[in-house]
Design a protein around this motif. Structure first.
Motif, PDB file in Angstrom:
ATOM      1  N   ARG A 162     -55.710  -3.331 -49.432  1.00 50.84           N
ATOM      2  CA  ARG A 162     -55.686  -3.696 -50.841  1.00 50.84           C
ATOM      3  C   ARG A 162     -57.097  -3.790 -51.392  1.00 50.84           C
ATOM      4  O   ARG A 162     -58.019  -4.242 -50.713  1.00 50.84           O
ATOM      5  CB  ARG A 162     -54.969  -5.047 -50.967  1.00 50.84           C
ATOM      6  CG  ARG A 162     -54.665  -5.461 -52.371  1.00 50.84           C
ATOM      7  CD  ARG A 162     -53.559  -6.496 -52.416  1.00 50.84           C
ATOM      8  NE  ARG A 162     -52.232  -5.906 -52.260  1.00 50.84           N
ATOM      9  CZ  ARG A 162     -51.643  -5.168 -53.186  1.00 50.84           C
ATOM     10  NH1 ARG A 162     -52.242  -4.896 -54.334  1.00 50.84           N
ATOM     11  NH2 ARG A 162     -50.435  -4.687 -52.974  1.00 50.84           N
ATOM     12  N   ASP A 179     -47.568  -3.873 -50.192  1.00 54.06           N
ATOM     13  CA  ASP A 179     -48.283  -3.831 -48.909  1.00 54.06           C
ATOM     14  C   ASP A 179     -47.380  -3.264 -47.815  1.00 54.06           C
ATOM     15  O   ASP A 179     -47.799  -2.448 -47.003  1.00 54.06           O
ATOM     16  CB  ASP A 179     -48.752  -5.233 -48.516  1.00 54.06           C
ATOM     17  CG  ASP A 179     -49.764  -5.797 -49.509  1.00 54.06           C
ATOM     18  OD1 ASP A 179     -50.663  -5.048 -49.913  1.00 54.06           O
ATOM     19  OD2 ASP A 179     -49.638  -6.976 -49.883  1.00 54.06           O
ATOM     20  N   ALA A 180     -46.110  -3.709 -47.817  1.00 54.81           N
ATOM     21  CA  ALA A 180     -45.158  -3.230 -46.814  1.00 54.81           C
ATOM     22  C   ALA A 180     -44.899  -1.734 -46.998  1.00 54.81           C
ATOM     23  O   ALA A 180     -44.796  -0.988 -46.022  1.00 54.81           O
ATOM     24  CB  ALA A 180     -43.856  -4.019 -46.908  1.00 54.81           C
ATOM     25  N   GLN A 200     -40.822  -7.878 -44.429  1.00 53.30           N
ATOM     26  CA  GLN A 200     -40.284  -6.675 -45.082  1.00 53.30           C
ATOM     27  C   GLN A 200     -40.476  -5.433 -44.218  1.00 53.30           C
ATOM     28  O   GLN A 200     -39.612  -4.556 -44.180  1.00 53.30           O
ATOM     29  CB  GLN A 200     -40.952  -6.471 -46.442  1.00 53.30           C
ATOM     30  CG  GLN A 200     -40.586  -7.555 -47.436  1.00 53.30           C
ATOM     31  CD  GLN A 200     -40.868  -7.139 -48.874  1.00 53.30           C
ATOM     32  OE1 GLN A 200     -40.956  -5.950 -49.172  1.00 53.30           O
ATOM     33  NE2 GLN A 200     -41.014  -8.107 -49.750  1.00 53.30           N
ATOM     34  N   GLU A 254     -44.708 -12.508 -45.539  1.00 50.51           N
ATOM     35  CA  GLU A 254     -43.627 -11.855 -46.285  1.00 50.51           C
ATOM     36  C   GLU A 254     -43.696 -10.332 -46.084  1.00 50.51           C
ATOM     37  O   GLU A 254     -42.670  -9.674 -45.895  1.00 50.51           O
ATOM     38  CB  GLU A 254     -43.746 -12.228 -47.774  1.00 50.51           C
ATOM     39  CG  GLU A 254     -42.717 -11.585 -48.692  1.00 50.51           C
ATOM     40  CD  GLU A 254     -41.274 -11.783 -48.241  1.00 50.51           C
ATOM     41  OE1 GLU A 254     -40.982 -12.835 -47.621  1.00 50.51           O
ATOM     42  OE2 GLU A 254     -40.443 -10.882 -48.499  1.00 50.51           O
ATOM     43  N   ALA A 255     -44.916  -9.781 -46.093  1.00 47.06           N
ATOM     44  CA  ALA A 255     -45.064  -8.339 -45.857  1.00 47.06           C
ATOM     45  C   ALA A 255     -44.559  -7.975 -44.462  1.00 47.06           C
ATOM     46  O   ALA A 255     -43.851  -6.977 -44.288  1.00 47.06           O
ATOM     47  CB  ALA A 255     -46.522  -7.913 -46.040  1.00 47.06           C
ATOM     48  N   PRO A 289     -46.342  -8.430 -51.695  1.00 51.87           N
ATOM     49  CA  PRO A 289     -46.065  -7.986 -50.333  1.00 51.87           C
ATOM     50  C   PRO A 289     -45.202  -6.724 -50.250  1.00 51.87           C
ATOM     51  O   PRO A 289     -45.322  -5.986 -49.277  1.00 51.87           O
ATOM     52  CB  PRO A 289     -45.347  -9.174 -49.689  1.00 51.87           C
ATOM     53  CG  PRO A 289     -45.009 -10.106 -50.782  1.00 51.87           C
ATOM     54  CD  PRO A 289     -45.880  -9.813 -51.943  1.00 51.87           C
ATOM     55  N   ALA A 290     -44.354  -6.469 -51.269  1.00 53.37           N
ATOM     56  CA  ALA A 290     -43.513  -5.267 -51.204  1.00 53.37           C
ATOM     57  C   ALA A 290     -44.385  -4.013 -51.197  1.00 53.37           C
ATOM     58  O   ALA A 290     -44.113  -3.050 -50.470  1.00 53.37           O
ATOM     59  CB  ALA A 290     -42.530  -5.240 -52.362  1.00 53.37           C
ATOM     60  N   GLN A 319     -48.289 -14.538 -48.048  1.00 55.86           N
ATOM     61  CA  GLN A 319     -48.111 -13.174 -48.542  1.00 55.86           C
ATOM     62  C   GLN A 319     -48.017 -12.196 -47.369  1.00 55.86           C
ATOM     63  O   GLN A 319     -47.168 -11.297 -47.337  1.00 55.86           O
ATOM     64  CB  GLN A 319     -49.326 -12.836 -49.416  1.00 55.86           C
ATOM     65  CG  GLN A 319     -49.368 -11.430 -49.910  1.00 55.86           C
ATOM     66  CD  GLN A 319     -49.462 -11.368 -51.432  1.00 55.86           C
ATOM     67  OE1 GLN A 319     -49.211 -12.350 -52.117  1.00 55.86           O
ATOM     68  NE2 GLN A 319     -49.819 -10.212 -51.945  1.00 55.86           N
ATOM     69  N   THR A 350     -53.449  -0.573 -53.613  1.00 54.28           N
ATOM     70  CA  THR A 350     -53.498  -0.482 -52.163  1.00 54.28           C
ATOM     71  C   THR A 350     -53.308   0.983 -51.791  1.00 54.28           C
ATOM     72  O   THR A 350     -52.914   1.805 -52.618  1.00 54.28           O
ATOM     73  CB  THR A 350     -52.460  -1.412 -51.492  1.00 54.28           C
ATOM     74  OG1 THR A 350     -52.555  -1.268 -50.081  1.00 54.28           O
ATOM     75  CG2 THR A 350     -51.044  -1.113 -51.943  1.00 54.28           C
TER      76      THR A 350
END
Lengths: 222, 385
Positions: B294, B142-143, B250, B246-247, B139-140, B243, B304
């Motif tokens: 992604r 993706d964020a 963030q 979480e993104a 997720p980090a 997931q 991604t």
């Protein structure tokens, strides 16, 4: 840049058949157009409603889909026949309004229908308002459809020798019978849908979603 | 060939971009690339044309349908004219830069050509500017993509941005766990992409409830996540949603005010995406500004990225103030011109003396005229006489 400011949402309604049934449904959803809207001969094109953030426009049914696809109107009411013909990727159709019920059918002269063998067709010539949908329908069966596009009076085509077969909307079947045509195949059942522009729903969700919910409830209550 | 056609006519979907739009576009692209570079995304420049099989390997069907091909008289192989730059950057990461340290951060900008224009964007040739983050899962990463897109566009002065987060794999994950075959999944996707609730039931029967719940979950990201929490979903789908949640958390930590919606069923145009994806919208532009998400490179690495469409982007950006243009008389010294340019003037040199320099300045679109070493507005210098 969009011509319409962020202030008012525009809903496009089709002239004719669907409109008569749509107005009571909108009324149940708490959307009432200004009195001028009811006048068939009105030259006015945009109509206010009792909701300050919503105006109505009245256009031809095929144009409803186009106006909404290009975000000139954010919402609209249109038959599923039009949606199948255009298949615009920018349109969502979240609510089946259950009004304007009819079917889209293939018809041919009664004299031909008796001995016709549709499974042997490789090529057909068809007069219709729906050339794209017709081509796709026949292509799925391995039949090549040569479509002649008409804007109305499709039932005349077989009589005048334009094409033997037609694809058109059928409600009661009275028009077909009057023109000695027989329905040989149903392509799809048709009802009117509430449609919404994709980008508008994402960027103006807070204004549009409550309208969708109101209209959904009104459609299910009807 | 119609020989009577006007020589200015171009093929459909192609156009000449004239002043001042051409320099506006170039400047906007440079600023985007500077924003990407400042965050460690290094620029690559793939060629316009490459071997068809290499270009299409790992790219979606949609890319294949949109790609012009031609035969290379040298190698006698089929070549593809790029219709998208992402597959090229993914190829670079999987081949030439396969030993570069991960995560690999690359950026690019260039023109692409597509077989047919879209409904909202008739352009067949347009600019893409974007980044790819290769070899980073989770997720980090993706964020980082969503935040980078939002920051770069804000630095460019875009008024208003809405980001729609999507999970294009979710519907298939849910449908397979409920025992749907591939054909049914494809039909489900088609009706879900149109948000056509009425058409879900004929396909899904008594299992339609979960898909309608997914359809109706759409809304502001946090609200949608809450609604999705109430839907009974198989474990695989739960993991994908966790997931995504979480993104979102963030992204929120860095951009609390960002307009973020979540649509868990959107799949159109995401045929080759393998996880969290997103579409960028601006209220001022019709249609999409860009999209990202992604995917897997041809070497199987998780990656991604996102792409901005520069033609649509320009329509949403405020126009820059016109440049201040000044006419230099033919006898002006070189040093005078240089001094004015250092002060931000655009200097237009008169190539010969004219009887009426004021009229000449006007004709050439100059607001000012250099008179005895000083910049004089064209309007007032006329009145003085």
């Amino acid at each position: 840049m969009r011509a319409e400011g962020a202030a008012a949402l525009v809903m496009a309604l089709p002239k004719g058949r669907i409109l008569e049934e749509a107005l009571p449904l909108l009324e149940r959803a708490g959307i009432r157009p200004e009195p001028e809207f009811a006048r068939e001969d009105s030259r006015q094109l945009r109509f206010a409603t009792n909701l300050p953030g919503l105006v109505l426009v009245r256009v031809r049914s095929f144009d409803v889909a186009t106006f909404v696809a290009f975000d000139a109107a954010q919402l609209g009411i249109v038959g599923s026949d039009v949606l199948m013909e255009f298949d615009y990727p920018e349109l969502y159709a979240p609510v089946d309004l259950g009004i304007g019920r009819c079917r889209l059918s293939v018809a041919e002269p009664e004299s031909l229908a008796d001995e016709d063998r549709p499974e042997r067709w490789s090529h057909v010539r068809i007069a219709t308002k729906y050339p794209e949908l017709t081509r796709r329908h026949f292509a799925r069966r391995g039949v090549q459809a040569e479509c002649i596009r008409l804007s109305g009076a499709v039932e005349l085509a077989p009589q005048l020798g334009l094409s033997q077969r037609i694809v058109d909307l059928v409600a009661s079947g009275a028009t077909l019978r009057a023109n000695r045509l027989a329905e040989v195949e149903t392509i799809a059942e048709v009802t009117a849908r509430l449609i919404v522009n994709r980008a508008a729903l994402k960027t103006r969700h807070a204004a549009i979603q409550p309208l969708i919910e109101r209209i959904r409830e009104a459609a299910h209550a009807g | 060939m119609d020989r009577t056609a006007d020589p200015g006519l171009l093929p459909q979907g192609l156009r000449d971009i004239l002043p001042p739009d051409a320099s506006f576009e170039a400047a906007a692209v440079e600023r985007l690339l500077a924003a990407f570079a400042a965050r460690g995304y290094e620029r690559v420049k793939p060629p316009l044309i490459e071997f068809e099989d290499g270009f299409l390997k790992g790219a979606g069907v949609d890319v294949a349908r949109q790609t012009f091909r031609l035969m290379d008289p040298e190698s006698r192989r089929m070549l593809a004219l790029r219709s998208d730059i992402t597959p090229q950057v993914a190829r670079i990461a999987a081949t030439r830069l396969k030993n570069a340290p991960r995560p690999l951060r690359l950026s690019y900008a260039g023109q692409v050509l597509q077989v047919s224009g879209g409904q909202l964007r008739p352009e067949r040739q347009f600019g893409q500017a974007g980044v790819e983050l290769i070899g980073a899962d989770g997720p980090a990463a993706d964020a980082e993509m969503v935040l980078l897109a939002a920051e770069a566009l804000a630095e460019l002065g875009l008024p208003g941005l809405a980001i729609d987060l999507n999970l294009p794999t979710l519907v298939a994950t849910v449908a397979r766990s409920l025992g749907f075959d591939d054909a049914a999944v494809a039909r489900l996707r088609l009706v879900l992409d149109r948000k056509d609730e009425a058409a879900v039931r004929p396909i899904a029967g008594d299992r339609a409830g979960v898909f309608i719940a997914l359809l109706r979950a759409f809304g502001p990201a946090e609200e949608a996540l809450r609604r999705l929490g109430d839907v009974s979903l198989p474990d695989g789908a739960r993991a994908e949603l966790a997931q995504l949640a979480e993104a979102v958390a963030q992204i929120r930590r860095h951009a609390p005010a960002l307009e973020l919606t979540l649509d868990p069923v959107e799949h159109r145009g995401f045929e080759y995406q393998s996880g969290i994806s997103f579409v960028l919208f601006a209220p001022e532009a019709r249609g999409e500004l860009g999209r990202g998400g992604r995917y897997r490179t041809q070497a199987g690495e998780s990656a991604t990225g996102f792409t901005l469409y520069t033609d649509t982007l320009l329509r949403a950006l405020p126009r820059p103030a016109p440049a201040r243009r000044i006419l230099l008389p033919a006898d002006a010294g070189a040093e005078e011109g240089a001094r004015l340019r250092r002060q931000g003037w655009v200097t237009i040199a008169a190539l010969s003396d004219t009887a009426d320099p004021i009229a000449e300045a006007r004709r050439l679109g100059c607001s000012h005229l250099l008179v005895r070493g000083a910049a004089e507005p064209v309007e007032t210098s006329r009145k003085k006489r």
